[in-house]
Design an enzyme around this catalytic site. Sequence first.
Site, PDB file in Angstrom:
ATOM      1  N   CYS A 196     -31.021  17.029  -1.566  1.00  0.00           N
ATOM      2  CA  CYS A 196     -30.393  18.325  -1.864  1.00  0.00           C
ATOM      3  C   CYS A 196     -30.888  18.884  -3.203  1.00  0.00           C
ATOM      4  O   CYS A 196     -31.314  20.045  -3.275  1.00  0.00           O
ATOM      5  CB  CYS A 196     -28.870  18.198  -1.827  1.00  0.00           C
ATOM      6  SG  CYS A 196     -28.227  16.737  -2.667  1.00  0.00           S
TER       7      CYS A 196
HETATM    8  N1  NAP Z   1     -23.907  14.687   1.225  1.00  0.00           N
HETATM    9  C1  NAP Z   1     -24.950  15.452   0.940  1.00  0.00           C
HETATM   10  O1  NAP Z   1     -24.811  16.575   0.421  1.00  0.00           O
HETATM   11  C2  NAP Z   1     -26.348  14.984   1.268  1.00  0.00           C
HETATM   12  C3  NAP Z   1     -27.411  15.882   1.078  1.00  0.00           C
HETATM   13  C4  NAP Z   1     -28.714  15.475   1.382  1.00  0.00           C
HETATM   14  C5  NAP Z   1     -28.939  14.183   1.848  1.00  0.00           C
HETATM   15  N2  NAP Z   1     -27.897  13.320   1.994  1.00  0.00           N
HETATM   16  C6  NAP Z   1     -28.204  11.964   2.508  1.00  0.00           C
HETATM   17  O2  NAP Z   1     -27.802  11.903   3.872  1.00  0.00           O
HETATM   18  C7  NAP Z   1     -27.350  10.581   4.182  1.00  0.00           C
HETATM   19  C8  NAP Z   1     -25.906  10.676   4.696  1.00  0.00           C
HETATM   20  O3  NAP Z   1     -25.122  11.274   3.665  1.00  0.00           O
HETATM   21  P1  NAP Z   1     -23.579  11.620   3.844  1.00  0.00           P
HETATM   22  O4  NAP Z   1     -23.187  12.378   2.637  1.00  0.00           O
HETATM   23  O5  NAP Z   1     -23.356  12.195   5.199  1.00  0.00           O
HETATM   24  O6  NAP Z   1     -22.959  10.142   3.782  1.00  0.00           O
HETATM   25  P2  NAP Z   1     -21.465   9.668   4.073  1.00  0.00           P
HETATM   26  O7  NAP Z   1     -20.551  10.838   4.086  1.00  0.00           O
HETATM   27  O8  NAP Z   1     -21.196   8.573   3.120  1.00  0.00           O
HETATM   28  O9  NAP Z   1     -21.558   9.063   5.561  1.00  0.00           O
HETATM   29  C9  NAP Z   1     -22.345   7.911   5.815  1.00  0.00           C
HETATM   30  C10 NAP Z   1     -22.376   7.626   7.307  1.00  0.00           C
HETATM   31  O10 NAP Z   1     -23.165   6.454   7.505  1.00  0.00           O
HETATM   32  C11 NAP Z   1     -22.444   5.556   8.330  1.00  0.00           C
HETATM   33  N3  NAP Z   1     -22.773   4.185   7.909  1.00  0.00           N
HETATM   34  C12 NAP Z   1     -22.519   3.622   6.699  1.00  0.00           C
HETATM   35  N4  NAP Z   1     -23.012   2.386   6.649  1.00  0.00           N
HETATM   36  C13 NAP Z   1     -23.590   2.145   7.853  1.00  0.00           C
HETATM   37  C14 NAP Z   1     -24.272   1.044   8.426  1.00  0.00           C
HETATM   38  N5  NAP Z   1     -24.468  -0.092   7.742  1.00  0.00           N
HETATM   39  N6  NAP Z   1     -24.736   1.150   9.698  1.00  0.00           N
HETATM   40  C15 NAP Z   1     -24.561   2.284  10.419  1.00  0.00           C
HETATM   41  N7  NAP Z   1     -23.885   3.366   9.931  1.00  0.00           N
HETATM   42  C16 NAP Z   1     -23.433   3.292   8.661  1.00  0.00           C
HETATM   43  C17 NAP Z   1     -20.977   5.869   8.141  1.00  0.00           C
HETATM   44  O11 NAP Z   1     -20.323   5.531   9.357  1.00  0.00           O
HETATM   45  P3  NAP Z   1     -18.907   4.775   9.501  1.00  0.00           P
HETATM   46  O12 NAP Z   1     -18.364   4.566   8.105  1.00  0.00           O
HETATM   47  O13 NAP Z   1     -18.060   5.708  10.316  1.00  0.00           O
HETATM   48  O14 NAP Z   1     -19.210   3.534  10.204  1.00  0.00           O
HETATM   49  C18 NAP Z   1     -21.016   7.388   7.929  1.00  0.00           C
HETATM   50  O15 NAP Z   1     -20.964   8.054   9.178  1.00  0.00           O
HETATM   51  C19 NAP Z   1     -27.463   9.759   2.889  1.00  0.00           C
HETATM   52  O16 NAP Z   1     -28.673   9.050   2.905  1.00  0.00           O
HETATM   53  C20 NAP Z   1     -27.471  10.835   1.798  1.00  0.00           C
HETATM   54  O17 NAP Z   1     -28.169  10.419   0.650  1.00  0.00           O
HETATM   55  C21 NAP Z   1     -26.606  13.696   1.733  1.00  0.00           C
END
Ligand code: NAP
Length: 339
Positions: free
Chosen positions: A149
């Site tokens: 981001c």
């Molecule tokens: N948030 C942002 O603004 C943003 C922007 C750009 C990029 N990103 C990137 O996008 C990715 C996701 O970000 P997010 O903000 O959506 O994260 P998040 O809200 O923390 O969600 C993480 C997801 O990953 C799943 N998960 C966690 N550990 C896991 C494992 N060991 N195996 C399989 N599933 C697992 C969780 O599922 P359960 O807990 O339901 O099992 C949850 O659905 C990250 O790499 C982040 O750096 C985020």
Amino acid sequence: MKKAAILGVTGYTGEELVRLLSRHPEVELITATSENESGKKLGDLYPPFPRFRDLILCTAEQALQQPVDLVFLCLPAIESSRWGKLFLDRGSRVIDLGADFRFSTASAYKTWYGTSHPFPELLEQAVYGLAEWRRQEIRGARLIGNPGCYPTAALLALLPFVQAGWVAEEPVLIDAKSGVSGAGKTPTKTTHYVEANENVGAYKPGRSHRHVGEIDQELNSHSQTPMRVIFTPHLVPQTRGLYASVYFKLRSAHSHAELNDLLRHQYEAEPFIRIVDPQLPATRMALHSNFCFLAAAAVKDTSYAAVFSAIDNLGKGAAGQAVQNMNLMFGFLETMGLC
Ligand SMILES: NC(=O)c1ccc[n+]([C@@H]2O[C@H](COP(=O)([O-])OP(=O)(O)OC[C@H]3O[C@@H](n4cnc5c(N)ncnc54)[C@H](OP(=O)(O)O)[C@@H]3O)[C@@H](O)[C@H]2O)c1
């Protein structure tokens, strides 16, 4: 109709993808995973998006049994590599919203993520998914590293000036702010409500944040001379939205009008970039959209330029950009489902 899966649908980027895909006419979401909430209906998790309400969440392991054209990985680092490799081997295309496929070399990944990349051979075929700067490569790609981001906002502001050779010297200065959803759904000591509300603070200043490596890499790939950034992110008390203020020394003097004309010229055909000069961008402009709003200014009494950039961290900074990349990969209209 293309079939898609979201791995990590319970996270913030996963939720935003559900919202976007629920109005996409050419894509059907047939698989959505959660390790902790498998067995639940997507409609119970996200009542506002009725199109996929009967989809039952499964685990990532179970998702492997369901053939899909494309997988969105919304997972923590390293988990993306693991599942990305397995789905690529099954013939699916992959867009990783995390960082595992953003670096062109395994050594850069190790430098910034502190661990060896488990599948360095995949980095050769991965394309950095900043559509405005790599559209042709994205069209032919099977594997996309969706940009971070902060890098999205900073690179869209800086690259026109870097490519034109207007940046006199490194380091370039980036002061950036993100809403709290940028940190994902699990609250931490600094992101839970009492700490984040009515509070602003810098974190990982200078060259300590992981996004520095990604920004450096992309600037250098479009620059004639070596580039480095000083980058300081801040957490601000809003749910979503990301702002970058970028400063650099000009190689020769350029007026306010010339700086903005360069941005307009570079991005005139871009569906998701708006140059808002004589206004300045604000995060509210970009809220719930895939747009990036930009404006430049000559800094009075100095030889510096400033460029301001606003996006929604979950839109152009994550899920919106991922759908834009998907549209390019499948040959759909680039704006489909996004406008
Ligand atoms: N948030 C942002 O603004 C943003 C922007 C750009 C990029 N990103 C990137 O996008 C990715 C996701 O970000 P997010 O903000 O959506 O994260 P998040 O809200 O923390 O969600 C993480 C997801 O990953 C799943 N998960 C966690 N550990 C896991 C494992 N060991 N195996 C399989 N599933 C697992 C969780 O599922 P359960 O807990 O339901 O099992 C949850 O659905 C990250 O790499 C982040 O750096 C985020």
